[in-house]
Scaffold this active site. Sequence first.
Site, short mmCIF file in Angstrom:
data_model
loop_
_atom_site.label_atom_id
_atom_site.label_comp_id
_atom_site.label_asym_id
_atom_site.label_seq_id
_atom_site.Cartn_x
_atom_site.Cartn_y
_atom_site.Cartn_z
N ARG A 24 -52.47 4.87 -71.88
CA ARG A 24 -53.37 6.02 -71.68
C ARG A 24 -52.83 7.17 -72.53
NH1 ARG A 24 -57.35 8.65 -70.84
NH2 ARG A 24 -58.57 8.86 -68.92
N LYS A 25 -53.50 8.31 -72.51
CA LYS A 25 -53.04 9.46 -73.27
C LYS A 25 -51.68 9.93 -72.78
CE LYS A 25 -55.23 13.15 -70.54
NZ LYS A 25 -56.16 14.29 -70.58
N GLY A 52 -64.65 21.68 -66.78
CA GLY A 52 -66.01 21.20 -66.57
C GLY A 52 -66.10 19.88 -65.85
N CYS A 72 -59.27 19.70 -68.37
CA CYS A 72 -58.81 20.22 -69.67
C CYS A 72 -58.67 21.73 -69.69
CB CYS A 72 -59.77 19.77 -70.78
SG CYS A 72 -59.82 17.98 -71.01
N GLY A 73 -59.30 22.42 -68.77
CA GLY A 73 -59.14 23.87 -68.68
C GLY A 73 -57.92 24.30 -67.87
N ARG A 80 -60.56 17.00 -83.96
CA ARG A 80 -59.47 17.77 -83.37
C ARG A 80 -58.31 17.79 -84.37
NH1 ARG A 80 -58.63 15.27 -78.06
NH2 ARG A 80 -60.42 16.46 -77.35
#
Length: 641
Positions: free
Chosen positions: A190-191, A447, A452-453, A81
């Site tokens: 975490r992120k 998904g 993430c979408g 990425r």
Amino acid sequence: MAFGKWQRRSLGDSGAPFVFLRTVMNKIEEYKKEKDGLDVLRDIPRYAQEGWETISDGDKERLKWTGVFFRRQTPGHFMMRVRIPNGISNAAQIRTIGEISKDFGKDFTDITTRQQIQLRWFTINDVPEIWDRLKSVGLVSLQTGMDNIRNVVGCPVAGLTPNELFDASSVVQEFTQMFVGNKAYTNLPRKFNVTITACKEACTHAETQDIALTPATKEIDGSEVKGFNVAVGGKLGSGGYRIASPLDLFVTSEEAAAVCSHIVMIFRDHGTRELRTKARLAFLIENWGVERFRRELERRLDRPLRTAGKDERSAKHTDHVGIFRQKQEGLNYVGLAVPVGRITTEQMLQVADLAENYGSGQIRLTIGQNLIIPGVPDNKIGDLTAEPVLQELRYDPSEVMRGLVSCTGMDYCHFALIETKGWALKTARALEAKLGKTQPLRMHWSGCPAGCGNHSVADIGLLGKNIKLNGEVVEAVDVFVAGAAGCEPNPPIKIMEDVPCEGLPNVVAGLVQHGAFKAMRQQLRKIPQAPATGVNTTVEKEPVRPTIRPQKIQEGSAKLVRVNRDEVAVFKHQGQLCALQNNCPHEGGQLSAGWIEGDEAVCPLHGYKFHVKTGACSTDAKLKAKIFKLVAQGDGFSIAD
């Protein structure tokens, strides 16, 4: 495997006594304790020589700190990425990424919803040369995964659009330079997602971010000052969409990066680390409350904080696709739709040429997975729009294709449960043929529950899952509608479950034609959202335990039951009820959405199997699900203490 450690925890606000509690350390925390994520950089040359099979489990996770991702679906082949702050790139960078994909990858790349680009299919041996090529054009992949501050997103036409309060891209760059390569920021719980924008047209889904800086003005010492209002604790993913909480705080552009840094450090020092599905900043905000968080920020800054300014955003949303006038006289930017964000090497090379021949040489990426060519003079617009590649990457797409967003999907992501990009394109093309011209539409595909979408902020959001249909496991979705971010945010509402992907065009067509999304949002906004006021310390009555009736659960399936803070999946197996923790110990999948095979409950996220009576995991012996006892209660059962 669980690991123990002692943590010093306050029982209340500043000045309250501390106690030491025995806590459970999850696997990722243990990896970070052993070695900082960035320390794996020194091991890459050795792995490049010895091969991917020699990479330890811990280093497979640590590689994500460098932006390199091992994928179980494609053993031996990796994903990278590339960090592109604010989505601002240029022809040389896009050309280099395209050439890397051609030489080492699959001849295509994916634009992400965080304005980045993902490379696929290279081997660990290729990584040193790929990094050298990226570095030569000013790009890095560092800290684009795991427990790091991810790519900082901003308005993709910052500095160009007349519909901005000011150009905020310099603040994005300043903050990014603070943390990339800096180990002070690499051990977050975490992120961490950040948007910094002064666009008035709500183009970055600010309310879904851990930190959201949005355009605002405030009178200071008799003068109107431009800056940002600050909100914290937004998220998508596990547990659903949580709208970021306003901090009642205004900051100037000069202060903004430092304030963001302090917010991150509060999260680093006080965020929970026990359960990864409960480790985002949102949960610290819920636990502390906004006021306590604001006081801690004020203490760290060592100065009084200003209250919020006037929100300068409009209710209008834009995706920047099309041809638009820039604030610079005689110039335009041209936004091109990239269907589901997947772009071939040849298309990338052509776009790079177009940016140099017709525009300023810049190329911008959007959170809608699209491209922008800025700096096009009025007298070149006609020639640009006649270029053949713009028949594929259109500036005038159909409304269905224009608002189409999709996560990576199961072909390349081991979290995804369905092949999102393929289904998204198939469904969109069927709708184009079936309906022709439609109202403006945002249709987003995720998904898995990680989201993430960005399906929670779309007109139609589709969340992938697996279901059993006539004895076969098939790809399906739950259907959400009318979610929104911006100055009038609201969570979506789920209106359908378990819709097989094969039948989606017929199911969704009516929604596209007749869906009153604006009216639905207005109704959803009337539902009060619980404020982040902190943990309620008052004594509450013993909660009523729900009665679970066996006849209400089908054989081989489960019912989700909530008792106090526990989520429990109650399965019916061979006519008997069995109860175990709902969150899969592997990656937090919802066992209640799974099924029974033999004597085991199957997690729908990654297929991990847990014995319904013992909780033992046959997929990974180190994992075990907690078992709950059921006791008779009237004509049913309840969860015992």
